[in-house]
Design an enzyme around this catalytic site. Sequence first.
Site: not given
Lengths: 331, 331
Positions: B56, B218
Amino acid sequence: MKKLINEVDDVITDALKGIEASDENVRVDHQNRVILRATPKEKGKVALVSGGGSGHEPLHGGFVGLGMLDAACAGQMFTSPTPDQMQAATTAVDAGAGVLHIVKNYTGDVMNFEMAAEIAADEGVKVATVVVADDVAVQDSLYTAGRRGVGLTVLLEKIVGAAAEEGRDLDAVVAVANKVNEGGRSMGMALTSCTVPAAGKPTFDLPEDEMEIGIGIHGEPGRHREKIGSARDIAKQLVDPILHDLDYAGSDVIVMVNGMGATPLIELYLMYGEVKALLDEAGVTIARNLVGNYITSLDMAGCSVTLLKADEEILGLWDAPVKTAGLRWGL
Amino acid sequence: MKKLINEVDDVITDALKGIEASDENVRVDHQNRVILRATPKEKGKVALVSGGGSGHEPLHGGFVGLGMLDAACAGQMFTSPTPDQMQAATTAVDAGAGVLHIVKNYTGDVMNFEMAAEIAADEGVKVATVVVADDVAVQDSLYTAGRRGVGLTVLLEKIVGAAAEEGRDLDAVVAVANKVNEGGRSMGMALTSCTVPAAGKPTFDLPEDEMEIGIGIHGEPGRHREKIGSARDIAKQLVDPILHDLDYAGSDVIVMVNGMGATPLIELYLMYGEVKALLDEAGVTIARNLVGNYITSLDMAGCSVTLLKADEEILGLWDAPVKTAGLRWGL
């Protein structure tokens, strides 16, 4: 084609609206597609104008602001702005001390900036030009006589922008630009092609297991293609030609590891680690660095490496405050 | 799989080396995979620890530094760090005034941070926790009971980081964190899937002409799939659910238009223009904004929108100086 856009013909118009809305420090002359500082520079200081094809954001529009550019002309996608745009930008920002045109070495850009400089000169504006030509990958290319101008443009706009902000005169600002140009080299690579919205399909084909070394920022061919290697191998294929081209041993440098637009930051950090290891080995000392997406090729995945010799003067100008959408510190 | 990596198993190790090499203001505890400030915070100030799965970036490691986090734990790709990592981070940064854990609401992260807090408490460290849960897309998800914690985490780490830097005590810092949590909402969408290196293939399939609205960070399913719409339509599908969930009319807000990792900046600027037009219509005033890649999903293309109610206190903390790899101003 998977893109966050409205009509294909409106991409640049819409993006300029977004840039203007997001940064209170710029305003956009929508008719001429020129991004300008909201608050012009003080009278008596040299102004900097750059520009080029769109699709390389944040370059150039994201670098308009205190400490960097005074204006940036947005061309069509991957296409030089027109002399009219450049001339409008030049006369808009001239604060009486002259204007420096920062031009990436592509035939169209060079020709159009030359014409714009002539027109502006006729109108009494003192114009100087620096042509950035840092790409060691190829000697000539599809769109260029001589080396292409790529990543070094980012560093040059920052450093020369600081010199202009300090109030140095046009000759002194040009001298800094030439020094940056002489001490800077770049090399890039692509994992994927990129898609110009109006074309609707990738600019070139690159098989699923291949990469292109020495790519240009418009997807124009580089040195060769080969099977995708490790980050370590790729870093070597970018750093070695740069070190071979200019002797950086014993020098302090500013290093940029730049993403081509679709490269995740985790990969750029990883690449930076590999580049640093190679430079350590070669006796090159990194004084400053920049890791991120600064000069991109739309949705291309890949990266480029830029090295710049950095003496005390260059480092001082690098560290000077800057406040733009694309680079910001000290303010 | 087209990635700038060495061995699949070394991606996080190598990236941590790169982060450490590129930012002189952080150091990395490689054994525990914790990114820490190079110079610890002064004694007597609250410390902030966050962390989560890798992939991320710049979240969370890129937000360690003056004005934001004191430490970030890097988990495996898209996988929570372990309690051991969190506990090591917590005891390393405690400056005697307690530690705030900033946790994105995913079951694994919440559970592991709880265990770490208990262990740290046993060792005499005062620990408080804020669980960020801002995603309006789905009520529960594949990996979450309750709402997922997404983009608001970036804003919270900045704002709460400033509060801690000011020297507010743990209760006061927690109060700011809760205020941000209450006033913030997000929603995201994907144009493409993403590829976890160890898997070697995309996490899910998304046909060439489709997008997923309400995606998680995700790649976990969102609300629905449909044909790719215009940026204007996509902005509406992100902003409307946020405004429906919390009444922002008449409020000043901080807005983030965030790229998922592989989205070119020109598209994010364009999206920002569309988001602003919708908020103008809804009577919501944008006081500050952030446009770029701040919380990503590896090489996913797409974007998310985050809104946060911003009163004078929040804006003051937002504007406070910050010096991290991912966010930097005022220093």
